[in-house]
Design an enzyme around this catalytic site. Structure first.
Site: not given
Ligand SMILES: C[S@@+](CC[C@H](N)C(=O)[O-])C[C@H]1O[C@@H](n2cnc3c(N)ncnc32)[C@H](O)[C@@H]1O
Length: 281
Positions: A67, A71, A93, A95, A125, A167, A236-237
């Site tokens: 990754r 990036y 997507y 923040h 999220a 993550q 998933s979080t």
């Molecule tokens: C690379 S990060 C990006 C987070 C993103 N920038 C944000 O503002 O939420 C990816 C992680 O965000 C969380 N995530 C992404 N989509 C999600 C969703 N629909 N619901 C809950 N957590 C989410 C998960 O933990 C995922 O592994």
């Protein structure tokens, strides 16, 4: 006059079409070049209606490719346009600054090269989690960690505070090239949390914010011990409520009372000497 390039990273929020701020929308509309790294193809199609010339950053990802390499290539692609004198907008997507490396690095790189660069916040999220699970981070405090970091490093978790683990679908991925890890890695995460004071039967929540207005969030409550076998996805979080009550610091409360009393008595309140030992631990 030759125009000078610039870069802005904006957040789309989590829910398609519902979370975009007027400011971020205007950045997307007015940029000379728009790049996007969003959660899925539907979101990308939605953005393309606003900007038919949208350039997706998704193709830089590939199974088996690190990754960090993806990036770097994404940042190079956006910076090439900035250096060519264009006003560039990167759309991400959620923040753009929350658990996201590309936007932070792109802003830093653009600034280091003398270009104007900034970030506009979006609904993450985390924000959706607070709303959907009814959590106020002020109530017990709230810790946020990336799942693999919790395994790779020894961190001090406080089981009397809320804990959010991001993550979890990539728990333990040392290759940085996989798009999902399995139960064996999550078993190590369970072990880590039990070690930190969370009982195996402690209720945790697998949380997925709704990304379409017609969808509902996934809020799956399971015992911590069930995390290994659970259906865990990239989006998933894990939300972990406190497992212990907060412990009152009676000594500190007494010192605060002493300051209050001295102020009431007309003194400055500064007489209490600094307890250096309390700063050393
Ligand atoms: C690379 S990060 C990006 C987070 C993103 N920038 C944000 O503002 O939420 C990816 C992680 O965000 C969380 N995530 C992404 N989509 C999600 C969703 N629909 N619901 C809950 N957590 C989410 C998960 O933990 C995922 O592994």
């Amino acid at each position: 006059m030759e125009s000078k390039g610039s870069f802005v990273a904006v957040g789309l929020g989590m829910m398609l079409g519902a979370h975009l701020s007027p400011r971020s929308r205007s950045e997307i509309e007015q940029a000379d070049a728009v790049f996007a790294l969003v959660s899925d193809a539907i979101v990308e199609l939605w953005l393309q209606r606003m900007r038919p010339d949208l350039r997706s950053l998704q193709p830089y990802y590939a199974e088996g490719k690190r990754r960090t390499d993806s990036y770097r290539e994404m940042i190079d692609a956006m910076m090439a346009e900035v250096r060519a004198g264009r006003r560039v907008c990167g759309v991400f997507y959620g923040h753009p600054g929350v658990f996201a490396q590309v936007p932070h690095h792109a802003v830093a790189r653009a600034r280091a090269e003398g270009f104007e660069a900034e970030m506009q916040p979006g609904i993450s999220a985390e924000d959706c989690l607070y709303a959907d699970l009814g959590v106020d981070p002020a109530t017990y405090g709230c810790q946020h960690y990336e799942a693999s970091q919790l395994l790779f490093f020894r961190r001090r978790l406080d089981p009397s505070a809320y804990l959010v683990i991001w993550q979890i679908g990539l728990t333990g991925d040392r290759s940085l090239a996989r798009y999902g890890t399995g139960p064996a890695y999550r078993r190590l995460l369970i072990e880590r949390l039990v070690e930190a004071g969370y009982p195996p039967e402690h209720e945790v929540v697998i949380y997925e914010a709704a990304t379409l207005p017609i969808a509902t969030p996934r809020i799956e409550r399971i015992p911590l011990s069930g995390l290994a076998a659970a259906d865990v996805r990239l989006q998933s979080t894990l939300a972990v409520p406190p497992a212990r009550p907060m412990v009152r610091d009676e000594a500190m409360l007494a010192r605060i009372d002493a300051i209050d009393a001295s102020i009431r008595a007309g003194e400055s309140g500064d007489a209490t000497p600094l307890d250096v030992r309390s700063l050393e631990s």
